[in-house]
Design a protein around this motif. Structure first.
Motif, PDB file in Angstrom:
ATOM      1  N   MET A 123       0.848  -1.170   0.000  1.00  0.00           N
ATOM      2  CA  MET A 123       0.000   0.000   0.000  1.00  0.00           C
ATOM      3  C   MET A 123       0.893   1.232   0.000  1.00  0.00           C
ATOM      4  O   MET A 123       1.903   1.281   0.683  1.00  0.00           O
ATOM      5  CB  MET A 123      -0.908  -0.030   1.229  1.00  0.00           C
ATOM      6  N   SER A 124       0.525   2.240  -0.749  1.00  0.00           N
ATOM      7  CA  SER A 124       1.296   3.477  -0.846  1.00  0.00           C
ATOM      8  C   SER A 124       0.843   4.481   0.197  1.00  0.00           C
ATOM      9  O   SER A 124      -0.291   4.450   0.669  1.00  0.00           O
ATOM     10  CB  SER A 124       1.114   4.114  -2.221  1.00  0.00           C
ATOM     11  N   THR A 125       1.740   5.386   0.496  1.00  0.00           N
ATOM     12  CA  THR A 125       1.428   6.481   1.409  1.00  0.00           C
ATOM     13  C   THR A 125       1.490   7.775   0.626  1.00  0.00           C
ATOM     14  O   THR A 125       2.436   8.019  -0.114  1.00  0.00           O
ATOM     15  CB  THR A 125       2.445   6.536   2.564  1.00  0.00           C
ATOM     16  N   LEU A 126       0.467   8.590   0.770  1.00  0.00           N
ATOM     17  CA  LEU A 126       0.421   9.893   0.119  1.00  0.00           C
ATOM     18  C   LEU A 126       0.398  10.970   1.189  1.00  0.00           C
ATOM     19  O   LEU A 126      -0.219  10.804   2.230  1.00  0.00           O
ATOM     20  CB  LEU A 126      -0.833  10.030  -0.744  1.00  0.00           C
ATOM     21  N   GLN A 127       1.029  12.068   0.888  1.00  0.00           N
ATOM     22  CA  GLN A 127       0.998  13.207   1.787  1.00  0.00           C
ATOM     23  C   GLN A 127       0.608  14.419   0.963  1.00  0.00           C
ATOM     24  O   GLN A 127       1.207  14.676  -0.082  1.00  0.00           O
ATOM     25  CB  GLN A 127       2.362  13.422   2.438  1.00  0.00           C
ATOM     26  N   VAL A 128      -0.382  15.142   1.435  1.00  0.00           N
ATOM     27  CA  VAL A 128      -0.843  16.326   0.722  1.00  0.00           C
ATOM     28  C   VAL A 128      -0.505  17.531   1.591  1.00  0.00           C
ATOM     29  O   VAL A 128      -0.933  17.616   2.738  1.00  0.00           O
ATOM     30  CB  VAL A 128      -2.359  16.267   0.439  1.00  0.00           C
TER      31      VAL A 128
END
Length: 77
Positions: free
Chosen positions: A1-6
């Motif tokens: 699973m990927s991690t995204l940061q906005v």
């Protein structure tokens, strides 16, 4: 699973998203994950246009030719 940061999300936007998540009884992460999945499942306009242009063009007969053929069959020629 990927991690995204906005980064640089406007405070007003963050509050709206938090309220929407709370109204559904889920965490902000769960809410945003579902929204991202929904966004990813809908093809973009350019993807739709690419699919359309990749389709083969059906062979179409001119209406006048089709009428002439039907009339010829009807008259027994």
């Amino acid at each position: 699973m990927s991690t995204l940061q906005v980064r640089d999300v406007r405070p007003e936007t963050a509050e709206v998203l938090k309220r929407r998540a709370a109204s559904r009884g889920v965490s902000l992460s769960e809410y945003l994950r579902a929204e991202l999945d929904r966004l990813a499942s809908v093809p973009s306009r350019s993807e739709v246009l690419a699919r359309i242009s990749a389709r083969s063009t059906p062979e179409l007969t001119l209406a006048i030719d089709e009428l002439a053929r039907a009339r010829a069959e009807r008259s027994g020629e």
